[in-house]
Design a protein around this motif. Structure first.
Motif, PDB file in Angstrom:
ATOM      1  N   TYR A  62     -31.494  14.676  28.246  1.00 35.28           N
ATOM      2  CA  TYR A  62     -30.747  15.920  28.054  1.00 35.28           C
ATOM      3  C   TYR A  62     -30.163  16.058  26.649  1.00 35.28           C
ATOM      4  O   TYR A  62     -29.963  17.169  26.186  1.00 35.28           O
ATOM      5  N   ASP A  63     -29.921  14.972  25.946  1.00 37.80           N
ATOM      6  CA  ASP A  63     -29.347  15.092  24.602  1.00 37.80           C
ATOM      7  C   ASP A  63     -30.379  15.508  23.556  1.00 37.80           C
ATOM      8  O   ASP A  63     -30.032  15.775  22.415  1.00 37.80           O
ATOM      9  N   LEU A 118     -28.541  23.268  31.228  1.00 39.40           N
ATOM     10  CA  LEU A 118     -28.280  21.981  30.591  1.00 39.40           C
ATOM     11  C   LEU A 118     -26.910  21.450  30.979  1.00 39.40           C
ATOM     12  O   LEU A 118     -26.734  20.257  31.226  1.00 39.40           O
ATOM     13  N   ALA A 119     -25.924  22.334  31.051  1.00 41.90           N
ATOM     14  CA  ALA A 119     -24.568  21.927  31.430  1.00 41.90           C
ATOM     15  C   ALA A 119     -24.553  21.304  32.822  1.00 41.90           C
ATOM     16  O   ALA A 119     -23.847  20.319  33.061  1.00 41.90           O
ATOM     17  N   LYS A 147     -23.752  16.348  35.931  1.00 44.03           N
ATOM     18  CA  LYS A 147     -24.189  15.328  36.890  1.00 44.03           C
ATOM     19  C   LYS A 147     -24.330  13.963  36.231  1.00 44.03           C
ATOM     20  O   LYS A 147     -23.959  12.939  36.809  1.00 44.03           O
ATOM     21  N   ALA A 148     -24.866  13.938  35.009  1.00 45.21           N
ATOM     22  CA  ALA A 148     -25.115  12.665  34.327  1.00 45.21           C
ATOM     23  C   ALA A 148     -23.821  11.973  33.906  1.00 45.21           C
ATOM     24  O   ALA A 148     -23.718  10.748  33.984  1.00 45.21           O
ATOM     25  N   ALA A 201     -18.861  20.368  30.352  1.00 44.20           N
ATOM     26  CA  ALA A 201     -20.312  20.288  30.229  1.00 44.20           C
ATOM     27  C   ALA A 201     -20.862  21.547  29.553  1.00 44.20           C
ATOM     28  O   ALA A 201     -21.786  21.464  28.747  1.00 44.20           O
ATOM     29  N   LEU A 202     -20.290  22.714  29.860  1.00 48.13           N
ATOM     30  CA  LEU A 202     -20.713  23.953  29.206  1.00 48.13           C
ATOM     31  C   LEU A 202     -20.476  23.882  27.697  1.00 48.13           C
ATOM     32  O   LEU A 202     -21.328  24.270  26.910  1.00 48.13           O
TER      33      LEU A 202
END
Length: 66
Positions: A4-5, A18-19, A24-25, A33-34
């Motif tokens: 995701y990064d 993505l957020a 979750k991660a 996350a947003l």
């Protein structure tokens, strides 16, 4: 699938998606996350991304079309 990064979304939908993955991660709040997802997309925070991306989609904007 890319980590995701390494994902750099270009739409609000992409940032939100993505957020969800980041939340979750990392087990962080959705708002955090947003902001993190928006930063990966090149914005200061999620609010900045909303303003920037929604202004290009306003009614009357031609988006390059005539």
């Amino acid at each position: 699938m890319l980590p995701y990064d390494q994902i750099h979304p270009t739409t609000l939908v992409g940032i939100k998606r993505l957020a969800k993955t980041i939340k979750k991660a990392k087990g962080i709040l959705h708002a955090q996350a947003l902001d993190e997802a928006a930063k990966q997309a090149g914005y200061q925070n999620f609010r900045h991304a909303q303003r920037a991306l929604s202004s290009s989609a306003e009614p009357g904007a031609t988006n390059g079309r005539v």
